[in-house]
Design an enzyme around this catalytic site. Sequence first.
Site, mmCIF file in Angstrom:
data_model
loop_
_atom_site.group_PDB
_atom_site.id
_atom_site.type_symbol
_atom_site.label_atom_id
_atom_site.label_comp_id
_atom_site.label_asym_id
_atom_site.label_seq_id
_atom_site.Cartn_x
_atom_site.Cartn_y
_atom_site.Cartn_z
ATOM 1 N N ASP A 15 -8.009 -1.710 1.813
ATOM 2 C CA ASP A 15 -7.442 -2.376 0.659
ATOM 3 C C ASP A 15 -8.217 -2.333 -0.497
ATOM 4 O OD1 ASP A 15 -4.529 -2.512 0.600
ATOM 5 O OD2 ASP A 15 -4.263 -4.656 1.446
ATOM 6 N N GLN A 26 -1.137 -7.708 5.070
ATOM 7 C CA GLN A 26 -0.614 -7.514 4.502
ATOM 8 C C GLN A 26 -0.092 -8.533 3.242
ATOM 9 O OE1 GLN A 26 1.554 -4.709 3.837
ATOM 10 N NE2 GLN A 26 2.326 -5.983 2.065
ATOM 11 N N LYS A 71 3.858 1.619 6.728
ATOM 12 C CA LYS A 71 2.882 2.129 6.745
ATOM 13 C C LYS A 71 2.581 2.703 8.006
ATOM 14 C CE LYS A 71 1.207 -0.904 2.798
ATOM 15 N NZ LYS A 71 0.381 -2.454 2.671
#
Length: 300
Positions: free
Chosen positions: A121, A98, A54
């Site tokens: 997200d 994460q 990422k």
Amino acid sequence: MSAQIIDGKAFAAKLRGRISEEVAKLKNDHGMTPGLAVVLVGEDPASKVYVSSKGKMTKEVGMNSYEYKMPAETTQEELLAKVEELNNDENVHGILVQLPVPKHIDDHAIINAISPEKDVDGFHVINSGRLATGATGAQAPLVPCTPLGSLMLLKDHLGDLSGLNAVVVGRSNIVGKPMSQLLLGESCTVTTAHSRTKDLPEVVGRADIVVAAVGRPEMVKGEWIKEGATVIDVGINRIERDGKNILVGDVDTASAMERAGAITPVPGGVGPMTIACLLVNTLTAATRKLGLPQPDLLGK
Ligand code: NDP
């Protein structure tokens, strides 16, 4: 009949190219560089790989990447304090913690502590609510990346989706539920199947669009699929075959190729779209902060 392959890798590369152009414009015209902060708690090897790729892709499109690695014994309070610090940081437009976080931390509490405007997200209840209610304009949600990428591939391949029968297998908050909401928003007739669904092959057999997000290697068989259907295989499963460690999806690709009209491969289908859409969401968060319209990233 052999299904057409939907090349998510190529689509994602093109999308990242468009994002780079928009990032350059933001720098030029507004002196702003979008920034994405990724927080990793603990030492999960798969998560480390995701976080590092990422970060790499974020820099490649010209955005700032901020990585925070915190030890596995980090307390919930310490993680909440980090999220609060990033919420208040003017240079950070997107925040991602994460998952999974270590078991002693309540992931709902962490996700819902992220500012909804920086929740790239798309997991915050405000963004889920905005998606479920079809909010638009300034109230439009940040949409979870995997379903967003899957929808982009579907629209690119099929055009208008309205009136089509869509079956989503899986009802997780990360993939299945938001995918069903997105397809409903496109005026599909949507069925969300799960582990208690009766006669799954019959349910799948009605679908013009099948999205498989189950986490069971090659579970959806070709003979379940309606002739000509479009199949989006979200699954990423690592298995041993012929002495090799390989990645397979939730769909049995070989048999599905004989029935489907088009299918995403694993790897190279939905996976690359997920990271590209994280960058889309970071760009969206940054442009909204400046009060600018959403850039058209999908224009031909
Ligand atoms: P979850 O484990 O959270 O959810 C799986 C879903 O599948 C559940 O809703 C479960 O039903 C359902 N399910 C399980 N067994 C069956 C069955 N036998 N029949 C029908 N439904 C079943 O997984 P995720 O949604 O997080 O991920 C799904 C897959 O997608 C995984 O392979 C994951 O690796 C992959 N993934 C890929 C991404 C990408 O970038 N391509 C990103 C995220 C995930 P129930 O709710 O009843 O338990």
